[in-house]
Write an enzyme that holds these catalytic residues in place. Structure first.
Site, short mmCIF file in Angstrom:
data_model
loop_
_atom_site.label_atom_id
_atom_site.label_comp_id
_atom_site.label_asym_id
_atom_site.label_seq_id
_atom_site.Cartn_x
_atom_site.Cartn_y
_atom_site.Cartn_z
N ASP A 10 39.86 1.17 43.98
CA ASP A 10 40.55 0.23 43.09
C ASP A 10 39.87 0.18 41.72
O ASP A 10 39.30 1.19 41.27
CB ASP A 10 40.65 -1.14 43.77
CG ASP A 10 39.29 -1.65 44.23
OD1 ASP A 10 38.26 -1.34 43.57
OD2 ASP A 10 39.23 -2.37 45.24
N SER A 11 39.92 -0.98 41.06
CA SER A 11 39.39 -1.05 39.70
C SER A 11 37.89 -0.75 39.63
O SER A 11 37.40 -0.26 38.62
CB SER A 11 39.66 -2.43 39.09
OG SER A 11 39.12 -3.44 39.93
N ILE A 12 37.18 -1.04 40.72
CA ILE A 12 35.72 -0.81 40.68
C ILE A 12 35.43 0.69 40.66
O ILE A 12 34.40 1.14 40.17
CB ILE A 12 35.03 -1.53 41.86
CG1 ILE A 12 35.36 -3.03 41.80
CG2 ILE A 12 33.52 -1.33 41.83
CD1 ILE A 12 34.92 -3.81 43.03
N GLN A 15 36.84 1.88 36.91
CA GLN A 15 35.93 1.56 35.80
C GLN A 15 34.57 2.25 35.92
O GLN A 15 33.66 1.96 35.14
CB GLN A 15 35.71 0.04 35.76
CG GLN A 15 36.99 -0.73 35.44
CD GLN A 15 36.82 -2.24 35.56
OE1 GLN A 15 35.72 -2.74 35.76
NE2 GLN A 15 37.92 -2.97 35.44
N HIS A 191 33.76 -7.72 39.45
CA HIS A 191 33.47 -6.37 38.95
C HIS A 191 31.98 -6.22 38.66
O HIS A 191 31.24 -7.21 38.63
CB HIS A 191 34.32 -6.08 37.71
CG HIS A 191 35.79 -6.06 38.01
ND1 HIS A 191 36.58 -7.18 37.89
CD2 HIS A 191 36.58 -5.07 38.47
CE1 HIS A 191 37.83 -6.87 38.26
NE2 HIS A 191 37.86 -5.59 38.61
#
Lengths: 242, 242
Positions: A10-12, A15, A191
């Protein structure tokens, strides 16, 4: 020609190529040895990840990745009845979805090194402060995510890894071993800070090293420049590459 | 399935995934749109780079990169008669080698976007301090690299780009427009600080945007999570992916 390591999550994961990111650090470590490809999808849970499998990991690929990290759960663990409930996936389904993801990966390549990563811990106070900084005091009376819920998903993730004999990283537990993890490792309660990214990097590297995927033991793709004779450069390349 | 952007060069490319690195920043910018692959070879000059071409860029590839940056010259410009003369390549040969590299890339894919990057400027005082920090005061009475020599290679690189109509970045000139470039952009008189990496990142992005390779205009590979209906996720994926 070069082995591929895929970071799926996912976003982790998405990024992870920002400054200090764990993906970029892996790229640097495996430079000249393996390509690190980011397949991070911000906001995605495991249910939505299933829709991507056949395109990201085609079963008829002639060159599947040698290793894949699977790093979901932060969105699956969003609570029902709160603002992010759209992303919620029941913990039993989360576990089953992970099982299906791994089954697919192993079908595309039985020798693929698969590493499950649990969601990180959640700092509810950090989430609240972050939401207030965006929307003012009127929002987020009730948290969308709790550390307790994230812990249940981490537990399910590790249980699955043990059931099917896949390697895993219990990031939820690991991070909480360090005092002040809430601010040290998390930028907005969820995050990762550069220090938090460093924890993921070190843990992934440890697992890769324990398996057979140690960068130090992998050969360079071409000679180190110090091995090249300035007057007869072709010799080094004949020995190593031709 | 995803377009590839290759970064081909020497140590300044090889180190571009370290914290603040220009390669990692490009990876982040093109995340979910293109894969950024590092092909950086510390210490290499253009003569040695020629030996890698057929393996890194096979002419029969069914999926060559959509774009490649070529970033050599810092080692070619090492001076004759000094410690690093092994790496020296005469400036006419450097230009001819670059021409051959580009010819090969265009043969593998006539539509490939090729971007030449000149060597950065050299801070001789910075090089001296760095050498002294490693070996003490006894070494490096005479510099291995000078800014003047690097400038000749930068000039040849830009001239070639104009001759054959390839895009280029004159990093040697660009960096020297900023006061204090010696310490601000260079960590040891030659390699880049995070600020120096940011200059390369911004310049490459500018050229990519001017060509047709703008990340903002490229589609996401899969739906943004906000487009997914929690109750009917398959709808978003049917519309976009199936």
């Amino acid at each position: 020609m070069r082995p591929q390591i895929v970071l799926f999550g996912d976003s982790i994961t998405e990024q992870s190529f920002r400054p200090g990111g764990w993906g970029a650090a892996l790229s640097d470590t495996y430079s000249r040895k393996a390509d690190v490809l980011v397949r991070g999808y911000g906001g995605y849970n495991t249910r939505w990840a299933l829709f991507l499998l056949h395109q990201l990991f085609p079963l008829d690929s002639t060159k599947p990745p040698v290793a894949t990290t699977i790093f979901f759960g932060a969105n699956d663990a969003a609570l029902l009845g709160r603002n992010s409930e759209r992303q919620h996936v029941p913990v039993e389904d989360y576990k089953e979805n992970l099982r299906n993801i791994i089954r697919h990966l192993k079908e595309s390549s039985p020798t693929m090194l698969v590493v499950l990563i649990t969601p990180p811990p959640v700092c509810e106070e950090g989430r609240k402060q972050y939401a207030e900084s965006l929307y003012g005091e009127k929002v987020m009376k009730l948290p969308e995510r709790t550390n307790e819920a994230a812990g249940l998903y981490a537990k399910a993730c590790v249980e699955l890894a043990e059931e099917i004999g896949t390697r895993s990283i219990n990031l939820w537990s690991k991070m909480q071993e360090t005092e002040g993890w809430q601010k040290k490792f998390l930028s907005d309660g969820l995050h990762l800070t550069p220090e938090g990214n460093a924890v993921v990097y070190q843990e992934v590297l440890k697992v890769f090293n324990e398996a057979w995927l140690s960068a130090a033991e992998m050969p360079y793709d071409f000679p180190h420049h110090s091995e090249i004779d300035g007057k007869n450069p072709e010799r080094a390349f004949q020995q190593r590459c031709l």
